[in-house]
Design an enzyme around this catalytic site. Structure first.
Site, mmCIF file in Angstrom:
data_model
loop_
_atom_site.group_PDB
_atom_site.id
_atom_site.type_symbol
_atom_site.label_atom_id
_atom_site.label_comp_id
_atom_site.label_asym_id
_atom_site.label_seq_id
_atom_site.Cartn_x
_atom_site.Cartn_y
_atom_site.Cartn_z
ATOM 1 N N SER A 70 0.708 3.798 -0.464
ATOM 2 C CA SER A 70 -0.529 3.678 0.066
ATOM 3 C C SER A 70 -0.687 3.036 1.209
ATOM 4 C CB SER A 70 -1.271 3.554 -1.152
ATOM 5 O OG SER A 70 -1.054 4.477 -1.902
ATOM 6 N N LYS A 73 -1.614 3.858 3.752
ATOM 7 C CA LYS A 73 -4.042 4.371 4.457
ATOM 8 C C LYS A 73 -3.973 3.746 5.621
ATOM 9 C CE LYS A 73 -2.978 6.321 0.153
ATOM 10 N NZ LYS A 73 -4.195 6.951 -1.123
ATOM 11 N N TYR A 195 1.441 14.332 3.744
ATOM 12 C CA TYR A 195 1.033 13.303 3.085
ATOM 13 C C TYR A 195 2.630 12.357 1.755
ATOM 14 C CZ TYR A 195 -1.194 10.253 -0.542
ATOM 15 O OH TYR A 195 -1.971 9.315 -1.200
ATOM 16 N N TYR A 246 -8.722 -0.793 -4.080
ATOM 17 C CA TYR A 246 -8.915 0.815 -5.249
ATOM 18 C C TYR A 246 -10.402 -0.193 -6.381
ATOM 19 C CZ TYR A 246 -4.914 2.436 -4.024
ATOM 20 O OH TYR A 246 -3.514 2.484 -3.192
ATOM 21 N N VAL A 264 1.572 1.766 -5.010
ATOM 22 C CA VAL A 264 2.284 1.748 -5.727
ATOM 23 C C VAL A 264 3.393 1.118 -6.006
ATOM 24 C CG1 VAL A 264 0.747 3.161 -7.309
ATOM 25 C CG2 VAL A 264 2.472 4.121 -5.973
HETATM 26 N N1 GLN Z 1 1.571 8.596 -3.450
HETATM 27 C C1 GLN Z 1 1.316 7.753 -4.077
HETATM 28 C C2 GLN Z 1 0.293 9.080 -4.397
HETATM 29 O O1 GLN Z 1 0.029 9.216 -3.728
HETATM 30 C C3 GLN Z 1 0.579 6.831 -3.307
HETATM 31 C C4 GLN Z 1 -0.398 6.114 -4.470
HETATM 32 C C5 GLN Z 1 -0.559 4.811 -4.062
HETATM 33 O O2 GLN Z 1 0.078 4.311 -3.568
HETATM 34 N N2 GLN Z 1 -1.634 4.052 -4.949
HETATM 35 O O3 GLN Z 1 -0.600 8.844 -5.788
#
Ligand code: GLN
Length: 310
Positions: A70, A73, A195, A246, A264
């Protein structure tokens, strides 16, 4: 920021933080939603700091590539904002969600407009819009990361990308749900492929600290050209501060006091605007999906250096 003047380099601070982290018993668990991430040793730890001129300091596993997830992003947001400007904000909000990163609950109440660009729903909207504008959102992201980090070997991890797709039901649900509100332009399977490739990029703390540099340079890229206006760079930093970790963004702002974005894979990037960028990696996650040792290390960095936005 006064205490920083007593150091000429970040290296001793990084070494002190690494020693402290090593003495702390490991806690947190690697993400287990795909096998490729579950296999990571939670005790790995690396940290890098990059100055706006590209000088980079590091400690531990700071040159080891990990799954960026993430954190990407932030870069897709910047790349799309640079193309479409403020019109993006009609399609994605900029308020903290207070919900987990992959939650569906707010989307129906809020007519398919995700709360912010850093939860999965919002990131899907951003990637969709970037894909419409470039024809290859993930490729655009990779080219940007390679250029800013100066590392032409950065690439997707095909095993992670395939695993994301094989376990992507929730992201597919988010995509289809938003498409039903007319908030997704591309066919959902096309968007999901983009994605998942985006999430699968592998990079090191050194790569990501450098690639984040444009946010410390108020929107200016490593080669001196401008990606974002000063105001847009401020906007991205602000959304990172309020939404980048988050449903733990309040706690992160309290402890670290810097714009930050977690993934993550166990990485977290952070920005001290005008001063430096950081990336820390340790795969053991808390229940909100943020690296336990990563947050602790950034907390110590802010305390030891006095660097924060507050
Ligand atoms: N690939 C993970 C997802 O889309 C990325 C989420 C994350 O890093 N928080 O669920």
């Amino acid at each position: 920021m006064a205490s920083m003047s007593t150091w000429t380099t970040f290296q001793p601070i990084l070494e002190r933080i690494a020693e402290e982290i090593e003495r702390t018993p490991g806690s947190g668990r690697p993400a287990d939603y795909i096998p490729a991430l579950a296999a990571c040793d939670p005790r790995r730890f690396g940290m890098a700091v990059a100055e706006p001129d590209g000088t980079v300091y590091g400690v531990g596993d700071w040159r080891e590539p990990f799954s960026v997830q993430s954190i990407t992003k932030v870069f897709t947001l910047a790349l799309d904002l640079s193309r479409e400007g403020g019109a993006l904000w009609e399609h994605v909000g900029r308020e903290p969600s207070g919900n987990p990163f992959n939650s569906l609950v707010q989307l129906e109440y809020e007519n398919g407009i995700p709360r912010n660009p850093f939860i999965n729903a919002g990131a899907l909207v951003v990637t969709d819009r970037l894909h419409t504008r470039t024809g290859d959102a993930a490729g655009e992201l990779l080219a940007f990361l390679r250029a800013e980090s100066g590392n032409p070997d950065l690439t997707y991890d095909e095993e992670v990308a395939a695993s994301e797709a094989a376990h992507g039901d929730r992201n597919a649900a988010l995509g289809h749900f938003m498409a039903s509100y007319g908030n997704i332009d591309n066919p959902v399977p096309v968007l999901l492929e983009q994605y998942f490739r985006q999430c699968s990029v592998a990079a090191s703390c050194a790569d990501l600290a450098l690639a984040t540099g444009f946010l410390a340079r108020h929107g200016v890229r490593a080669d001196g050209t401008r990606l974002l206006s000063r105001s847009q760079a401020k906007q991205v930093n602000a959304v990172m501060l309020t939404c980048g970790t988050y449903d733990a963004a309040g706690e992160f702002a309290y402890r670290v006091g810097l714009p930050g974005k977690s993934g993550v894979g166990g990485g977290i990037i952070a920005v001290v605007p005008g001063h430096c960028t950081l990336c820390v990696w340790s795969p053991g996650l808390d229940e909100r999906g943020n690296s336990v040792a990563g947050v602790a290390a950034l907390d110590r960095f802010a305390t030891l250096t006095g660097l924060s936005v507050f």
